[in-house]
Design a protein around this motif. Structure first.
Motif, mmCIF file in Angstrom:
data_model
loop_
_atom_site.group_PDB
_atom_site.id
_atom_site.type_symbol
_atom_site.label_atom_id
_atom_site.label_comp_id
_atom_site.label_asym_id
_atom_site.label_seq_id
_atom_site.Cartn_x
_atom_site.Cartn_y
_atom_site.Cartn_z
ATOM 1 N N HIS A 167 51.207 -42.174 43.072
ATOM 2 C CA HIS A 167 50.665 -43.528 42.957
ATOM 3 C C HIS A 167 49.145 -43.576 43.131
ATOM 4 N N CYS A 168 48.583 -42.587 43.822
ATOM 5 C CA CYS A 168 47.141 -42.650 44.103
ATOM 6 C C CYS A 168 46.378 -41.393 43.702
ATOM 7 N N GLY A 169 47.075 -40.365 43.199
ATOM 8 C CA GLY A 169 46.384 -39.108 42.892
ATOM 9 C C GLY A 169 45.257 -39.257 41.899
ATOM 10 N N GLY A 170 45.400 -40.203 40.968
ATOM 11 C CA GLY A 170 44.355 -40.417 39.972
ATOM 12 C C GLY A 170 43.152 -41.173 40.482
ATOM 13 N N SER A 171 43.167 -41.575 41.757
ATOM 14 C CA SER A 171 42.023 -42.290 42.335
ATOM 15 C C SER A 171 40.879 -41.356 42.682
#
Length: 286
Positions: free
Chosen positions: A107-111
């Motif tokens: 859910h947040c790895g691409g941040s």
């Protein structure tokens, strides 16, 4: 306000893990598995264009992990954040806010991304404010052994170091009204501490970004709960409350992890809340 589905990439997860105690003979009717018992998953984010704000909800896995790491998840398809943003005429540098429903890596790895020479990490959206909440942040940065593999420090700590991290307030009830992002937020603790479900007022209707409270259409029946959830009985209660509210108020449910059903509605039946209608994002959002 305009809404756009942002496909960040597809992957696979073990079907048994995705449905917990439910037998395969039941869950494979909606989520068929391959020879390795893996089922197809999406990581579908949502972009909100509201005045001069561009708010991205969740960012998928990203691409900075090792080939060995990604090998566990059988990546498939050719989706990416950049291609999806470009499809609608946007660039990641235009994103003003990144709202993370929770800090599990999918859910947040691409941040967060590698810096130019791969000596460290930096925000993948250089002009954005990143949003979590203090209770979940504490939970993610001091993880329990069961969730430790899902909370990757390289996805989380650089957010704070960047100075771009912000926290929404935590309500006394399970719904935060009129958050800083311009939408209400339903807080759920069954999957992980203080997961946030955005409730977006769109053209007079409510669109709920379901994150891991309802990963796929196959998870609508109450006992169909992921083995990943830290408090499955609480998830059962939260699903029951939320799905009944959704049925009563004709919510549209935006599914993050279902690769074949983008948006659905639900209805009450003698067997409980069940699937009502299925919509494509193009059909509903334009």
């Amino acid at each position: 306000m305009n809404l756009y589905p942002i496909e960040t990439g597809n992957f696979k997860l073990d079907g048994g893990a995705m449905f917990g105690v439910v037998p395969k003979s039941l869950w494979q009717r909606t989520n068929p598995a391959d020879a390795n018992n893996m089922i197809e998953m999406s990581a579908r984010s949502l972009l909100i264009e509201d005045g001069d704000r561009l708010i991205l909800i969740d960012t998928g896995m990203g691409n900075k992990q090792s080939d060995k790491f990604f090998g566990y998840y059988d990546l498939w398809g050719d989706h990416s954040i950049d291609l999806s943003l470009k499809k609608y005429g946007f660039h990641r540098d235009e994103i003003t806010d990144v709202f993370m429903t929770h800090l599990h890596f999918d859910h947040c790895g691409g941040s967060i991304q590698w810096n130019h020479d791969k000596t460290g990490y930096e925000p993948a959206f250089k002009n954005a404010r990143f949003w979590s909440n203090e209770a979940h942040w504490q939970w993610a940065t001091t993880p329990n052994p069961r969730e430790k593999a899902s909370f990757l420090s390289e996805n989380i700590l650089p957010l704070e170091a960047s100075g771009q991290l912000n926290h929404v307030g935590i309500p006394s009830s399970n719904i935060l009204k009129d958050s800083e992002l311009g939408f209400d937020i339903f807080f759920a603790d069954g999957h992980t501490e203080k997961q946030m479900i955005p409730l977006i007022n769109y053209k007079g209707n409510t669109l709920a970004f379901m994150a891991d409270l309802l990963p796929t259409v196959g998870h609508i029946p109450l006992p169909y709960i992921m083995g990943y959830d830290t408090r499955p009985l609480l998830t059962l209660e939260e699903k029951n409350v939320f799905l009944n509210i959704a049925a009563e108020n004709n919510f549209y449910l935006f599914l993050e992890h279902d690769p074949y059903h983008e948006i659905i509605s639900v209805k009450r039946t003698e067997k409980g809340v069940r699937l009502d209608e299925i919509f494509s994002a193009e059909e509903l959002l334009g």
